[in-house]
Enzyme design. Structure first.
Site, PDB file in Angstrom:
ATOM      1  N   GLU A   1      47.218  -8.127  -1.236  1.00 52.52           N
ATOM      2  CA  GLU A   1      47.740  -9.306  -1.955  1.00 52.52           C
ATOM      3  C   GLU A   1      46.630 -10.118  -2.613  1.00 52.52           C
ATOM      4  OE1 GLU A   1      47.271  -9.024   1.226  1.00 52.52           O
ATOM      5  OE2 GLU A   1      46.840 -10.939   2.187  1.00 52.52           O
TER       6      GLU A   1
ATOM      7  N   HIS B   1      43.144  -6.709   2.180  1.00 49.86           N
ATOM      8  CA  HIS B   1      44.234  -7.570   1.717  1.00 49.86           C
ATOM      9  C   HIS B   1      44.699  -7.150   0.321  1.00 49.86           C
ATOM     10  CE1 HIS B   1      44.177 -10.542   4.969  1.00 49.86           C
ATOM     11  NE2 HIS B   1      42.906 -10.183   5.074  1.00 49.86           N
TER      12      HIS B   1
ATOM     13  N   CYS C   1      45.835  -6.255   7.617  1.00 48.12           N
ATOM     14  CA  CYS C   1      44.754  -6.874   8.383  1.00 48.12           C
ATOM     15  C   CYS C   1      45.121  -6.961   9.874  1.00 48.12           C
ATOM     16  CB  CYS C   1      44.393  -8.228   7.775  1.00 48.12           C
ATOM     17  SG  CYS C   1      42.781  -8.821   8.300  1.00 48.12           S
TER      18      CYS C   1
END
Lengths: 203, 260
Positions: A187, A185, A80
């Protein structure tokens, strides 16, 4: 061992949680000394471009990163804002970026006719089109990721590895030698993110 | 193409998972960690956990429990309940929460919204507005912590919150909460036209078609509780979530529709 950079911005725990979940090891580095032994680095980031650059400078991490990434060629993944900081500049701020990759960051320019349906920030799940073979994302597999951003990277076709679409096509991921960046993202993107982080671990 | 988000919204009460009906009669539905694991396996778009007692009992968020949630959530996690300071928000973000949801503190004062978004960005704060029908049919902003109508109007509250930096609005309809009787599409339409930030519509989801209708009415995302935890007329507890492909079919053509 993956070293996650802590420069005061970004959700470090989410990244660490997923790496541990897929059986990897990681540690968090907050100062240049802790970065020295890194053999893989993740540069996360949520927040504004100038806040990110200011924090990297203030902590002395910018120089340490230069040594690791440019001189020693340690693989690094920017997530990001972390991806955006790797370019030369951003419309969001005045400070120069790290400049590791030729390119810049622009705000989503959504046409008037699309403004009601294509909202900024681009927030939610979106699909990718992988544009060339690379070590992070496989070309054949279908994948989707969670995005939250108002700005996106503009870089050369040669460095682009995946595109996504929000009003128009934009760079969702880039790769340049040992330098990788993803706008989404991983994650927070279920098994698709796990696969990507696993691929990064195995580089 | 961006898909509209469909978000299970889980309610916490003293560490257990409950589901309310019209904001009362909390029914115990199970262990939150177990539920979160199931939603994680189902690859939900996003997850929202609201502690419905924290503000009322003037309690801090249950950090130890939330840390466990974050460790199980490989999707964005929004937490709300009992957040009254920047340092509390900071602690939640450091545990692995992406967004905080504010209502009670925002009703008092929108300063906290500005403080949090100033450090963590607009996307980090969801402002929650509950709307309840009054005696004469009008719709009022409801302060769920106090259990009565708020002193300001829905319109003012949302305008001030968005000006202060809130990046999303969670709009819930008290009279439809937990009833699975359909959503208040007029309300969703009205709010989505007035505010440009993404709107998460909640309250009354009874079917996938309701989710589609809410998106057609202008919602960027739809949250539901009962619809994802209850099954059948006797409200047996069964956690479900549609497949991504089903949701894509349901919502896939939406962007084009809206621009017409």
């Amino acid at each position: 061992m993956i070293t996650i950079l802590n420069y005061g911005l970004g959700n470090l725990n989410s990244v660490a949680n997923m790496i541990r979940h897929i059986g990897g090891q990681c540690k968090i580095a907050s100062c240049p000394d802790e970065l020295l032994s890194a053999d893989k680095i993740i540069l996360p980031g949520v927040g504004s471009f100038d806040a990110g650059m200011t924090a990297l400078k203030a902590t002395g991490l910018q120089e340490a990163l230069y040594e690791k990434v440019i001189v020693q060629q340690t693989p690094i993944l920017g997530i990001c804002l972390g991806m955006q900081l790797m370019t030369e500049r951003s419309e969001e701020g005045n400070l120069p970026g790290l400049g590791w990759l030729l390119g810049e960051v622009k705000r989503f320019a959504i046409s008037e006719s699309q403004k009601l349906s294509v909202k900024v920030p681009h927030m939610g799940w979106n699909r990718l089109t992988v544009t060339r073979p690379n070590s992070l994302l496989s070309v054949e597999e279908e994948c989707r990721f969670y995005f939250v951003h108002s700005y996106h990277v503009v870089c050369s076709e040669a460095d682009t590895i995946a595109r996504s679409r929000h009003g128009y096509d934009f760079v969702a991921a880039f790769a340049h030698q040992n330098i990788f960046g993803v706008q989404f993202h991983p994650e927070k993107s279920h098994r698709f993110g796990m696969k990507l982080l696993k691929n990064f671990m195995e580089i | 193409m961006l898909k509209h988000r469909v978000i299970p919204c889980l309610l916490l009460e003293h560490g257990g998972l409950v589901k309310t009906r019209k904001f009362s009669e909390p029914k115990y539905v199970g262990d939150p960690i177990n539920a979160i694991r199931i939603f994680n396996e189902r690859e939900v778009d996003e997850l929202m956990v609201l502690d419905i007692r924290a503000s009322r009992e003037k309690r801090e968020p249950d950090y130890a429990l939330i840390e466990q949630f974050a460790g199980e959530c490989f999707m964005p996690l929004c937490y709300g309940g009992g957040i009254h300071s920047l340092s509390q928000a900071k602690q939640l973000f450091s545990l692995g929460v992406e967004k905080v949801c504010l209502q009670t503190s925002a009703l008092e004062n929108t300063r906290l919204i500005s403080e949090i978004t100033g450090s963590y960005g607009n996307q980090s704060v969801v402002v929650s507005a509950d709307v309840k029908k009054g005696w004469f049919g009008g719709k009022h902003l409801y302060a769920s912590c106090a259990g009565k109508s708020a002193r300001i109007t829905l319109e003012d509250f949302l305008t001030r919150s968005v000006e202060a930096g809130a990046g999303e609005i969670l709009l819930n309809s008290v009279d439809r909460d937990g009833t699975m009787s359909g959503m208040d599409f007029d309300l969703i339409r009205e709010v989505s036209r007035k505010h440009t930030v993404p709107l998460i519509a909640a309250g009354g989801v009874a079917s996938l078609q309701d989710i589609r209708q809410a998106v057609l009415a202008g919602a960027s995302a739809v949250a539901a509780g009962a619809f994802f935890v209850f099954q059948g007329p006797h409200r047996a507890v069964l956690i479900t979530y549609p497949k991504y492909s089903e949701l894509e079919t349901l919502l896939g053509d939406m962007q084009d529709n809206e621009s017409n």
